[in-house]
Write a protein that holds these residues in place. Structure first.
Motif, PDB file in Angstrom:
ATOM      1  N   ARG A  76       0.766  -1.093  -0.161  1.00  0.00           N
ATOM      2  CA  ARG A  76       0.131   0.032  -0.158  1.00  0.00           C
ATOM      3  C   ARG A  76       0.963   1.312   0.048  1.00  0.00           C
ATOM      4  N   LEU A  77       1.920   1.335   0.655  1.00  0.00           N
ATOM      5  CA  LEU A  77       2.636   2.405   0.939  1.00  0.00           C
ATOM      6  C   LEU A  77       3.353   2.610  -0.240  1.00  0.00           C
ATOM      7  N   LEU A  78       3.741   1.662  -1.249  1.00  0.00           N
ATOM      8  CA  LEU A  78       4.603   1.862  -2.671  1.00  0.00           C
ATOM      9  C   LEU A  78       3.442   1.941  -3.845  1.00  0.00           C
ATOM     10  N   GLY A  79       2.314   1.622  -3.491  1.00  0.00           N
ATOM     11  CA  GLY A  79       1.398   1.597  -4.545  1.00  0.00           C
ATOM     12  C   GLY A  79       1.444   0.641  -5.497  1.00  0.00           C
ATOM     13  N   VAL A  80       1.677  -0.722  -5.008  1.00  0.00           N
ATOM     14  CA  VAL A  80       1.912  -1.953  -5.882  1.00  0.00           C
ATOM     15  C   VAL A  80       0.536  -2.971  -5.603  1.00  0.00           C
TER      16      VAL A  80
ATOM     17  N   ILE B  69      -9.314  -5.740  -7.726  1.00  0.00           N
ATOM     18  CA  ILE B  69      -8.296  -6.732  -7.938  1.00  0.00           C
ATOM     19  C   ILE B  69      -7.515  -6.479  -9.072  1.00  0.00           C
ATOM     20  N   GLY B  70      -5.975  -6.749  -8.978  1.00  0.00           N
ATOM     21  CA  GLY B  70      -5.271  -6.626 -10.076  1.00  0.00           C
ATOM     22  C   GLY B  70      -5.253  -7.308 -11.220  1.00  0.00           C
ATOM     23  N   LYS B  71      -5.037  -7.112 -12.418  1.00  0.00           N
ATOM     24  CA  LYS B  71      -5.195  -8.051 -13.681  1.00  0.00           C
ATOM     25  C   LYS B  71      -4.122  -8.997 -13.630  1.00  0.00           C
TER      26      LYS B  71
ATOM     27  N   PRO C 186       5.405  -3.375 -15.190  1.00  0.00           N
ATOM     28  CA  PRO C 186       6.600  -3.518 -15.289  1.00  0.00           C
ATOM     29  C   PRO C 186       7.084  -2.515 -14.450  1.00  0.00           C
ATOM     30  N   GLU C 187       6.553  -1.109 -14.816  1.00  0.00           N
ATOM     31  CA  GLU C 187       7.403   0.115 -14.681  1.00  0.00           C
ATOM     32  C   GLU C 187       6.688   0.558 -13.151  1.00  0.00           C
ATOM     33  N   ILE C 188       5.540   0.208 -12.806  1.00  0.00           N
ATOM     34  CA  ILE C 188       5.080   0.326 -11.456  1.00  0.00           C
ATOM     35  C   ILE C 188       5.931  -0.518 -10.546  1.00  0.00           C
ATOM     36  N   LEU C 189       6.113  -1.940 -10.835  1.00  0.00           N
ATOM     37  CA  LEU C 189       6.701  -2.755  -9.975  1.00  0.00           C
ATOM     38  C   LEU C 189       8.105  -2.355  -9.928  1.00  0.00           C
ATOM     39  N   ASP C 190       8.718  -2.037 -10.940  1.00  0.00           N
ATOM     40  CA  ASP C 190      10.245  -1.723 -10.694  1.00  0.00           C
ATOM     41  C   ASP C 190      10.327  -0.379  -9.864  1.00  0.00           C
ATOM     42  N   ALA C 191       9.496   0.286  -9.820  1.00  0.00           N
ATOM     43  CA  ALA C 191       9.474   1.471  -9.085  1.00  0.00           C
ATOM     44  C   ALA C 191       9.497   1.113  -7.459  1.00  0.00           C
ATOM     45  N   ALA C 192       8.334   0.350  -7.125  1.00  0.00           N
ATOM     46  CA  ALA C 192       8.103  -0.186  -5.926  1.00  0.00           C
ATOM     47  C   ALA C 192       9.652  -0.823  -5.436  1.00  0.00           C
TER      48      ALA C 192
ATOM     49  N   SER D 104      10.400 -13.118 -11.014  1.00  0.00           N
ATOM     50  CA  SER D 104       9.745 -14.211 -11.952  1.00  0.00           C
ATOM     51  C   SER D 104       9.564 -13.905 -13.198  1.00  0.00           C
ATOM     52  N   THR D 105       9.032 -12.699 -13.675  1.00  0.00           N
ATOM     53  CA  THR D 105       8.496 -12.090 -14.583  1.00  0.00           C
ATOM     54  C   THR D 105       8.668 -10.806 -14.516  1.00  0.00           C
ATOM     55  N   PRO D 106       8.396  -9.810 -15.578  1.00  0.00           N
ATOM     56  CA  PRO D 106       8.708  -8.430 -15.557  1.00  0.00           C
ATOM     57  C   PRO D 106       7.451  -7.624 -14.748  1.00  0.00           C
ATOM     58  N   PHE D 107       6.669  -8.633 -14.396  1.00  0.00           N
ATOM     59  CA  PHE D 107       5.371  -8.256 -13.490  1.00  0.00           C
ATOM     60  C   PHE D 107       5.085  -9.092 -12.381  1.00  0.00           C
ATOM     61  N   TYR D 108       5.934  -9.824 -11.876  1.00  0.00           N
ATOM     62  CA  TYR D 108       5.838 -10.769 -10.815  1.00  0.00           C
ATOM     63  C   TYR D 108       6.941 -10.242  -9.893  1.00  0.00           C
TER      64      TYR D 108
END
Length: 270
Positions: free
Chosen positions: A101-105, A122-124, A159-165, A182-186
């Protein structure tokens, strides 16, 4: 020394890009297994996302094992008996959920029963994971998770949101947990003692084998732990360049039945 244990990742390794097992891979796995080699699926997926593959490869019979949740769970593939189970504490979950929640992911937690998220929207990628591993999704508040056996948590997002987090994760997280992308989005977050490498070492010990008799085949960063502990690390041609650096061998791509090529070249012809 003859290879007697081969750990095989699923996504990007065992499966083609369209999530199939080629006839060549099926035949090579069957031949290796029949010749006395312990072929073990070692995946980040939960158990429910593996059963159909074990059946297709005939690795669900007595004497076979499976490594799931990136090494947090090791089971007898026929009986379900647990050899290893490393679960997160409720406090671990609360801290991981707080930072999401703090990092918005987006985030979810996985048990053997299903995928649990506190994200009302729920996230896609939670939906994607549910479809990929054939597990139901449950919306639960953090307070409702106290009685769950959480085996792993995942930050999942674009990926860009996850990498920022990831860039803002506290250093203490890396001290407390096993963290693998494990993937660009996990981004997967597990108990510190849980990883594919430790799982393979424990299984080998159970079978009376050494790392000199072990091979691992993978493609991504969550495979690094198992590739680093075995004497015969094999990386797919389609693998992450960072992972390729530690390979003893580079096999063909997952589209070209790379697992079959590895088994035929470095195991069955040894």
């Amino acid at each position: 020394m003859t290879i007697k244990l081969v750990a095989v990742d699923i996504d990007g390794t065992l499966l083609t890009p369209d999530k199939k097992i080629t006839p060549e891979v099926k035949a090579a796995v069957r031949e290796a297994s029949q010749s006395g080699v312990q072929v073990v699926i070692a995946t980040g997926r939960p158990v429910a996302g593996v059963y159909h593959l074990l059946e297709e490869l005939e690795l669900n019979k007595p004497g076979h094992y499976v490594i799931t949740f990136n090494g947090a769970l090791v089971q007898d593939a026929a009986t379900g008996q647990e050899l290893v189970k490393d679960i997160l504490s409720y406090q671990d979950y609360l801290d991981i959920e707080y930072y999401s929640r703090l990092l918005g992911v987006h985030m979810h937690a996985i048990t053997k029963e299903g995928i649990f998220t506190a994200n009302r929207n729920i996230g896609k990628y939670t939906v994607h994971e549910s479809q990929l591993v054939n597990m139901p999704i449950f919306y639960r508040t953090p307070e409702e998770m106290a009685d769950k056996e959480i085996i792993k948590t995942m930050y999942i997002d674009e990926p860009e949101i996850l990498d920022a987090a990831i860039a803002k994760l506290p250093a203490e997280f890396y001290e407390r947990f096993t963290i693998v992308k494990s993937t660009p989005f996990y981004l997967e977050i597990l108990k510190k003692s849980a990883n594919k490498g430790r799982a393979i070492q424990q299984l080998a010990q159970e079978l009376g084998l050494t790392m000199a008799q072990a091979m691992a085949i993978g493609d991504e960063e969550n495979d690094l732990a198992m590739l680093e502990v075995v004497d015969h690390p094999v990386v797919m041609e389609n693998g992450n360049p960072k992972v390729k650096k530690i390979a003893k061998h580079i096999t063909k791509s997952n589209q070209e039945s790379g697992v079959a090529y590895a088994l035929k070249t470095w195991v069955l012809n040894d």
